[in-house]
Design a protein around this motif. Structure first.
Motif, PDB file in Angstrom:
ATOM      1  N   ARG A   4       0.470  -1.222   0.047  1.00  0.00           N
ATOM      2  CA  ARG A   4       0.005  -0.129  -0.124  1.00  0.00           C
ATOM      3  C   ARG A   4       0.944   0.979   0.071  1.00  0.00           C
ATOM      4  O   ARG A   4       2.258   1.409   0.312  1.00  0.00           O
ATOM      5  N   THR A   6       2.430   4.910   1.304  1.00  0.00           N
ATOM      6  CA  THR A   6       2.741   5.329   2.724  1.00  0.00           C
ATOM      7  C   THR A   6       1.847   6.409   2.766  1.00  0.00           C
ATOM      8  O   THR A   6       1.674   7.464   3.780  1.00  0.00           O
ATOM      9  N   ASP A   9      -3.574   7.136   4.336  1.00  0.00           N
ATOM     10  CA  ASP A   9      -4.462   7.337   5.283  1.00  0.00           C
ATOM     11  C   ASP A   9      -5.272   5.734   5.462  1.00  0.00           C
ATOM     12  O   ASP A   9      -5.317   5.722   3.908  1.00  0.00           O
ATOM     13  N   ASP A  10      -5.474   4.875   6.261  1.00  0.00           N
ATOM     14  CA  ASP A  10      -6.941   4.180   5.977  1.00  0.00           C
ATOM     15  C   ASP A  10      -8.287   4.739   4.971  1.00  0.00           C
ATOM     16  O   ASP A  10      -8.581   3.352   4.812  1.00  0.00           O
ATOM     17  N   SER A  11      -7.667   5.777   5.074  1.00  0.00           N
ATOM     18  CA  SER A  11      -9.560   6.538   4.428  1.00  0.00           C
ATOM     19  C   SER A  11      -8.957   6.730   3.250  1.00  0.00           C
ATOM     20  O   SER A  11      -9.882   6.749   2.109  1.00  0.00           O
ATOM     21  N   GLY A  12      -7.495   6.629   3.201  1.00  0.00           N
ATOM     22  CA  GLY A  12      -7.622   6.280   1.563  1.00  0.00           C
ATOM     23  C   GLY A  12      -6.581   8.589   1.398  1.00  0.00           C
ATOM     24  O   GLY A  12      -7.090   8.882  -0.180  1.00  0.00           O
ATOM     25  N   SER A  15      -1.695  11.919   3.559  1.00  0.00           N
ATOM     26  CA  SER A  15      -1.268  11.999   4.841  1.00  0.00           C
ATOM     27  C   SER A  15       0.474  11.624   4.801  1.00  0.00           C
ATOM     28  O   SER A  15       0.883  10.583   4.075  1.00  0.00           O
TER      29      SER A  15
END
Length: 162
Positions: A4, A6, A9-12, A15
């Protein structure tokens, strides 16, 4: 495990990576690029008679300055206390043109690949800027990472070009 990006973040959402818990280590990166040009343009640059001055010296300084400001140019890069930046510019009559390499070093929590690449890119752009009056057909080519060392991912080296 699926690879993935880097910087998402988890929501796309974009970050900045948190490197606060990573151990500092010696890190180094080496990048390269080329500026292809007419043989007469290369001769003019090497003679030191370009209208804007010493193309190679100015491009070297521009590359070093750019590496130090990478975090201001690339949105999610961390500001780094670089311990070494070197830009080398060598004539290549077979190209014809100039070959540019950029080296960046740090003892820190994140790598210096972007600093080495930024140094090369800006040095190449500076060469173009300083010689464009005599050769608008110059080409900036082949900017790539050659090698990196340090950090969790260890050492990496690019495959030689054919």
């Amino acid at each position: 495990m699926t690879p993935r990006l880097t910087h998402l973040d988890d929501s796309g959402a974009a970050s900045m990576v948190d490197v606060g818990d990573k151990a500092a280590s010696a890190r180094e990166a080496l990048a390269e690029g080329r500026v292809a040009m007419a043989p007469a343009t290369l001769d003019l640059i090497l003679s030191g008679m370009a209208k804007k001055g010493d193309v190679i010296a100015v491009a070297r300084i521009a590359g070093i300055m750019a590496a130090k400001r990478t975090h201001e140019l690339i949105p999610l890069c961390h500001p780094l206390l670089l311990t070494k930046v070197a830009v080398e510019i060598e004539p290549d009559p077979a190209l014809p043109g100039l070959r540019v390499t950029g080296l960046a070093r740090v003892s820190g929590q994140t790598g210096v690949e972007m600093e080495a690449l930024t140094a090369v890119a800006v040095a190449c752009l500076t060469i173009y800027d300083m010689a464009k009056a005599v050769d608008r057909g110059m080409r900036i080519e082949g900017i790539r990472l050659l090698a990196k060392s340090g950090g969790r991912s260890g050492t990496w080296q690019a495959e030689p070009l054919p």
